[in-house]
Design an enzyme around this catalytic site. Sequence first.
Site, PDB file in Angstrom:
ATOM      1  N   HIS A 186      -6.012   2.120  -4.557  1.00 49.67           N
ATOM      2  CA  HIS A 186      -4.976   1.635  -3.648  1.00 49.67           C
ATOM      3  C   HIS A 186      -4.507   0.243  -4.056  1.00 49.67           C
ATOM      4  CE1 HIS A 186      -7.847  -0.844  -0.837  1.00 49.67           C
ATOM      5  NE2 HIS A 186      -8.318  -0.795  -2.057  1.00 49.67           N
ATOM      6  N   HIS A 216      -2.746   1.357   6.665  1.00 49.85           N
ATOM      7  CA  HIS A 216      -3.116   1.284   5.244  1.00 49.85           C
ATOM      8  C   HIS A 216      -3.325   2.690   4.678  1.00 49.85           C
ATOM      9  CE1 HIS A 216      -4.353  -0.858   1.658  1.00 49.85           C
ATOM     10  NE2 HIS A 216      -5.304   0.049   1.497  1.00 49.85           N
ATOM     11  N   CYS A 219       0.815  -1.228   0.000  1.00 49.49           N
ATOM     12  CA  CYS A 219       0.000   0.000   0.000  1.00 49.49           C
ATOM     13  C   CYS A 219       0.844   1.272   0.000  1.00 49.49           C
ATOM     14  CB  CYS A 219      -0.988  -0.018   1.165  1.00 49.49           C
ATOM     15  SG  CYS A 219      -0.267   0.180   2.814  1.00 49.49           S
TER      16      CYS A 219
END
Length: 365
Positions: A341, A329, A280
């Site tokens: 993402h 995240h 991420c």
Amino acid sequence: MASHRRPKQPSRARVTVLTATAAAAVALTSQTAQAAPSAKPTKDEVKSKVDKLYQDAEKATEKYNGAKEKQGKLEKEIGTLQDKVARGQDEVNELRAGLGSLASAQYRSGGIDPSLQLFLSADPDSYLDKASTLEQLSGKQVEALRTIQEKQRSLAQQRQEAGDKLKDLADTRSELGKKKGEVQGKLAQAQKLLNSLTAAEKAALEEEEKRASRASERTALKAQEEPAPKKSAGTEAKSGGSAAAAKPVSGRATSAYAAGQSKIGSPYVYGASGPSSFDCSGFTSWSFAQANQTIPRTSQAQAQIGTRINSQSDLQVGDLVFFYSDLHHVGFYAGNGQILHSPRTGAVVRYESINNMPYMFGVRV
């Protein structure tokens, strides 16, 4: 006339056989019950457990990334210190050689200064305090001795600092190995669960993910094609971060988001930061690098830059968005309640609803 004969009693051997048979039947029933397999988890139960394992793996991945980044910094700092020590030692050696030449000249002219002789044969750092007070040392000699002493003290400090950083580096490498093992362990557990599914169940899960991804992509692209609704001054004043909302997304953030869009479909790989696979924070840091802007490597560090935006209603396309209480995240805001993402192992860079994870806040870089 009724018979009064007593019924025949079973023999002792027959009783023993019956008893043993009954006992064996009970034992067999018990073993069968214990050996009975537990109910196989459903596809949805497996998905829930796998999602939890992937989330745990991502937490460990960001810690792994942090340790890896720290290792790189320490290696650079140690290299710089070692270069300084080497150059400093060369300078000290040259200064000592100069004093040696002076001693040789004094010897040829009739004898060497006893204080200089003592210096050349002993530790100058401990000797200077005594030698500098002796009248027989010339001003030039005292200055040279002081220079050597200062450089040697500096060298000692640099060596100590390098030693401390080397110890820190060893600890960091140990932590890196532990976090890597933790990630691999979580992923192995998840894969074991997925392997327990039938081919049809696996195909159904993949289709569900693809369908959700396509729906999110359509929603995000539609939002970017439509002009954003204008907010009144009063609405902005009421929102949780009016100053952030008034500041437009930078050109670099827009370019970074566009770079991220070019990687849709690239696989998630823990610890990867492009150009063909990402985790991420590797995805967001790589995207900004394409816009000639360096941002930190980990999600937690990225959350500390730029201007914070608390309200989802103030987010603009290209803002960074952070999820979960520990901020493990990060992704890009894509408009209309969607994010872009790199989600987790087994998935690819894609659009997804911002509500699929607990939103914490956004950052405008």
